[in-house]
Write a protein that holds these residues in place. Structure first.
Motif, PDB file in Angstrom:
ATOM      1  N   CYS A   1       0.820  -1.209   0.000  1.00 44.25           N
ATOM      2  CA  CYS A   1       0.000   0.000   0.000  1.00 44.25           C
ATOM      3  C   CYS A   1       0.857   1.263   0.000  1.00 44.25           C
ATOM      4  CB  CYS A   1      -0.946   0.010   1.195  1.00 44.25           C
ATOM      5  SG  CYS A   1      -0.147   0.256   2.798  1.00 44.25           S
ATOM      6  N   THR A   2       0.207   2.387  -0.233  1.00 44.07           N
ATOM      7  CA  THR A   2       0.853   3.693  -0.171  1.00 44.07           C
ATOM      8  C   THR A   2       1.023   4.121   1.286  1.00 44.07           C
ATOM      9  OG1 THR A   2      -1.240   4.906  -0.147  1.00 44.07           O
ATOM     10  CG2 THR A   2      -0.323   4.333  -2.314  1.00 44.07           C
ATOM     11  N   ARG A   3       1.615   5.293   1.496  1.00 43.50           N
ATOM     12  CA  ARG A   3       1.765   5.786   2.867  1.00 43.50           C
ATOM     13  C   ARG A   3       0.416   6.136   3.485  1.00 43.50           C
ATOM     14  NH1 ARG A   3       4.655  11.719   1.813  1.00 43.50           N
ATOM     15  NH2 ARG A   3       2.909  12.693   0.715  1.00 43.50           N
ATOM     16  N   ASP A   4      -0.617   6.282   2.651  1.00 41.10           N
ATOM     17  CA  ASP A   4      -1.974   6.561   3.137  1.00 41.10           C
ATOM     18  C   ASP A   4      -2.803   5.292   3.290  1.00 41.10           C
ATOM     19  OD1 ASP A   4      -1.639   9.427   3.089  1.00 41.10           O
ATOM     20  OD2 ASP A   4      -1.745   9.280   0.906  1.00 41.10           O
ATOM     21  N   GLY A   5      -2.235   4.129   2.938  1.00 38.99           N
ATOM     22  CA  GLY A   5      -2.968   2.884   3.078  1.00 38.99           C
ATOM     23  C   GLY A   5      -3.782   2.480   1.868  1.00 38.99           C
ATOM     24  N   GLY A   6      -3.595   3.138   0.724  1.00 41.58           N
ATOM     25  CA  GLY A   6      -4.330   2.785  -0.486  1.00 41.58           C
ATOM     26  C   GLY A   6      -3.529   1.856  -1.385  1.00 41.58           C
ATOM     27  N   TYR A   7      -4.228   1.162  -2.279  1.00 38.79           N
ATOM     28  CA  TYR A   7      -3.594   0.241  -3.223  1.00 38.79           C
ATOM     29  C   TYR A   7      -3.863   0.697  -4.650  1.00 38.79           C
ATOM     30  CZ  TYR A   7      -2.479  -3.233   0.371  1.00 38.79           C
ATOM     31  OH  TYR A   7      -1.958  -3.882   1.459  1.00 38.79           O
ATOM     32  N   SER A   8      -2.808   0.780  -5.446  1.00 38.58           N
ATOM     33  CA  SER A   8      -2.974   1.128  -6.850  1.00 38.58           C
ATOM     34  C   SER A   8      -3.869   0.103  -7.537  1.00 38.58           C
ATOM     35  CB  SER A   8      -1.611   1.180  -7.555  1.00 38.58           C
ATOM     36  OG  SER A   8      -0.988  -0.090  -7.578  1.00 38.58           O
ATOM     37  N   LEU A   9      -4.630   0.574  -8.531  1.00 37.77           N
ATOM     38  CA  LEU A   9      -5.570  -0.205  -9.321  1.00 37.77           C
ATOM     39  C   LEU A   9      -6.857  -0.551  -8.575  1.00 37.77           C
ATOM     40  CD1 LEU A   9      -3.090  -2.675 -11.072  1.00 37.77           C
ATOM     41  CD2 LEU A   9      -4.256  -0.730 -12.131  1.00 37.77           C
TER      42      LEU A   9
ATOM     43  N   ALA B   1      22.048 -15.255  -9.135  1.00 42.54           N
ATOM     44  CA  ALA B   1      22.722 -16.502  -8.778  1.00 42.54           C
ATOM     45  C   ALA B   1      22.736 -16.755  -7.277  1.00 42.54           C
ATOM     46  CB  ALA B   1      24.151 -16.489  -9.318  1.00 42.54           C
ATOM     47  N   HIS B   2      22.581 -15.693  -6.477  1.00 43.68           N
ATOM     48  CA  HIS B   2      22.552 -15.819  -5.022  1.00 43.68           C
ATOM     49  C   HIS B   2      21.125 -15.955  -4.491  1.00 43.68           C
ATOM     50  CE1 HIS B   2      26.783 -14.789  -5.057  1.00 43.68           C
ATOM     51  NE2 HIS B   2      26.494 -13.720  -5.771  1.00 43.68           N
ATOM     52  N   GLY B   3      20.156 -16.036  -5.395  1.00 46.40           N
ATOM     53  CA  GLY B   3      18.762 -16.124  -4.985  1.00 46.40           C
ATOM     54  C   GLY B   3      18.179 -14.799  -4.552  1.00 46.40           C
ATOM     55  N   GLU B   4      18.812 -13.685  -4.915  1.00 41.75           N
ATOM     56  CA  GLU B   4      18.394 -12.374  -4.404  1.00 41.75           C
ATOM     57  C   GLU B   4      17.713 -11.520  -5.464  1.00 41.75           C
ATOM     58  OE1 GLU B   4      21.630 -10.329  -2.527  1.00 41.75           O
ATOM     59  OE2 GLU B   4      21.562 -11.643  -0.759  1.00 41.75           O
ATOM     60  N   VAL B   5      16.743 -10.751  -4.995  1.00 41.75           N
ATOM     61  CA  VAL B   5      16.111  -9.691  -5.787  1.00 41.75           C
ATOM     62  C   VAL B   5      16.139  -8.428  -4.935  1.00 41.75           C
ATOM     63  CG1 VAL B   5      14.606 -11.237  -7.086  1.00 41.75           C
ATOM     64  CG2 VAL B   5      13.790 -10.236  -4.950  1.00 41.75           C
ATOM     65  N   SER B   6      16.099  -7.279  -5.597  1.00 43.67           N
ATOM     66  CA  SER B   6      16.137  -6.009  -4.869  1.00 43.67           C
ATOM     67  C   SER B   6      15.111  -5.060  -5.455  1.00 43.67           C
ATOM     68  CB  SER B   6      17.536  -5.392  -4.947  1.00 43.67           C
ATOM     69  OG  SER B   6      17.609  -4.219  -4.171  1.00 43.67           O
ATOM     70  N   PHE B   7      14.383  -4.377  -4.573  1.00 43.69           N
ATOM     71  CA  PHE B   7      13.366  -3.421  -4.986  1.00 43.69           C
ATOM     72  C   PHE B   7      13.608  -2.083  -4.302  1.00 43.69           C
ATOM     73  CE2 PHE B   7      11.244  -7.563  -5.285  1.00 43.69           C
ATOM     74  CZ  PHE B   7      10.675  -7.504  -6.552  1.00 43.69           C
ATOM     75  N   GLN B   8      13.443  -1.008  -5.065  1.00 45.93           N
ATOM     76  CA  GLN B   8      13.438   0.348  -4.513  1.00 45.93           C
ATOM     77  C   GLN B   8      11.980   0.779  -4.423  1.00 45.93           C
ATOM     78  OE1 GLN B   8      16.228   2.641  -3.665  1.00 45.93           O
ATOM     79  NE2 GLN B   8      14.447   3.463  -2.638  1.00 45.93           N
ATOM     80  N   THR B   9      11.502   1.063  -3.229  1.00 43.50           N
ATOM     81  CA  THR B   9      10.097   1.419  -3.049  1.00 43.50           C
ATOM     82  C   THR B   9       9.978   2.428  -1.911  1.00 43.50           C
ATOM     83  OG1 THR B   9       7.870   0.480  -2.792  1.00 43.50           O
ATOM     84  CG2 THR B   9       9.654  -0.595  -1.565  1.00 43.50           C
ATOM     85  N   ILE B  10       8.823   2.495  -1.286  1.00 43.64           N
ATOM     86  CA  ILE B  10       8.635   3.376  -0.133  1.00 43.64           C
ATOM     87  C   ILE B  10       8.189   2.541   1.064  1.00 43.64           C
ATOM     88  CG2 ILE B  10       8.006   5.363  -1.565  1.00 43.64           C
ATOM     89  CD1 ILE B  10       5.054   4.832  -0.488  1.00 43.64           C
ATOM     90  N   PHE B  11       8.359   3.094   2.242  1.00 46.45           N
ATOM     91  CA  PHE B  11       7.892   2.425   3.456  1.00 46.45           C
ATOM     92  C   PHE B  11       6.366   2.459   3.448  1.00 46.45           C
ATOM     93  CE2 PHE B  11       7.205   1.500   7.862  1.00 46.45           C
ATOM     94  CZ  PHE B  11       8.354   0.841   8.297  1.00 46.45           C
ATOM     95  N   PRO B  12       5.693   1.304   3.490  1.00 50.59           N
ATOM     96  CA  PRO B  12       4.229   1.287   3.433  1.00 50.59           C
ATOM     97  C   PRO B  12       3.597   1.936   4.657  1.00 50.59           C
ATOM     98  CG  PRO B  12       5.152  -0.888   2.980  1.00 50.59           C
ATOM     99  CD  PRO B  12       6.255  -0.057   3.539  1.00 50.59           C
ATOM    100  N   GLY B  13       2.376   2.413   4.480  1.00 50.93           N
ATOM    101  CA  GLY B  13       1.624   2.947   5.592  1.00 50.93           C
ATOM    102  C   GLY B  13       0.941   1.852   6.378  1.00 50.93           C
TER     103      GLY B  13
END
Length: 275
Positions: free
Chosen positions: A136-144, A163-175
């Motif tokens: 969710c967004t910082r306000d608690g809403g969900y896109s779509l 190869a290390h089983g890792e993924v990385s995401f840049q996002t925001i701290f959810p509300g």
């Protein structure tokens, strides 16, 4: 108390929030009170960030509901929202919409690294699987889904484990919104046979945000005022999803975080899967 001094060479994570104002003293005091109360009561899963990782358990994450806002094509009709069918969903930065809309989600930056492991063979890395993350967004809403966000598809994305089983995401701290403890959703898919499909997923689960980071962000960062009020009324014990999980499961689901609301957070979590 003086503001923390930024490093000489600022990262993108740090630059995003350097201009946030200091919070009202009442909000900050309330956030600190919530954190102290939770620690004093010894609530499960509300330990300080990093405590979960120190347990060192190699267990599979529990299967959890995807909730009502997955946008993964699941639903009784062919018109169910499905971002997994779009090539634009393969991305690491989730903060902006990739469809027709051009919105960008605002909030405290969060760099999240997820490591997939096979618990049946000693938590060996699982490369090549796809991870779909949404929240969710910082306000608690969900896109779509949320009315004013139906044309947006930010805070959703897919990455394939290296190869290390890792993924990385840049996002925001959810509300935090009423009735739920702060969390992130994820699904794990095979990458063979085309785009991920909800009926072929290996795992649907949810990740727990650590208590100390929640208290700091909701108490200090601009735009999270409604989250602070919702957070004051919820705990893991009261949460309808996490409330019946064992302490070991909660520990495995809890993201280890380092950072500060003024500069952003870096989080890591190991996602165990039964191979």
């Amino acid at each position: 108390m003086t503001e923390p001094q930024p490093a000489l060479a600022l990262t993108e994570l740090q630059r995003d929030l350097l201009r946030l104002p200091r919070p009202p003293a009442r909000r900050l005091a309330m956030a600190r009170m919530l954190g102290a109360s939770a620690a004093a009561l010894g609530l499960p899963g509300l330990s300080r960030a990093g405590d979960a990782a120190s347990l060192g358990a190699c267990i599979a994450l529990p299967e959890e509901t995807a909730g009502p806002y997955p946008a993964n094509g699941a639903g009784p009709t062919s018109s169910a929202a499905n971002v997994l069918a779009s090539s634009g969903v393969m991305r690491s930065d989730l903060r902006s919409s990739f469809g027709g809309a051009g919105g960008t989600a605002q909030g405290v930056p969060l760099q999240l690294t997820i490591r997939l492991v096979d618990v049946s063979i000693g938590c060996a890395p699982l490369p090549g699987l796809a991870v779909y993350l949404w929240h969710c967004t910082r306000d608690g809403g969900y896109s779509l889904y949320t009315r004013e966000l139906r044309d947006e598809d930010f805070l959703r994305g897919v990455q394939v484990a290296d190869a290390h089983g890792e993924v990385s995401f840049q996002t925001i701290f959810p509300g935090c919104y009423p009735g739920r403890y702060p969390h992130l959703h994820l699904e794990v898919y095979p990458t063979t046979g085309g785009a991920p499909r909800y009926d072929r997923k290996y795992l649907t689960s949810q990740l727990v945000l650590p208590q100390d980071a929640c208290g700091a962000v909701y108490g200090e960062a601009r735009g999270y005022e409604s989250s602070l009020h919702a957070y004051a009324r919820i705990s893991l014990a009261k949460d309808g999803i996490f409330g019946d999980n064992s302490p070991a499961e909660i520990a495995a689901q809890t993201v280890t975080m380092k950072g500060h609301p003024a500069h952003g957070y870096a989080g890591r979590v190991v996602v165990g899967i039964l191979g």
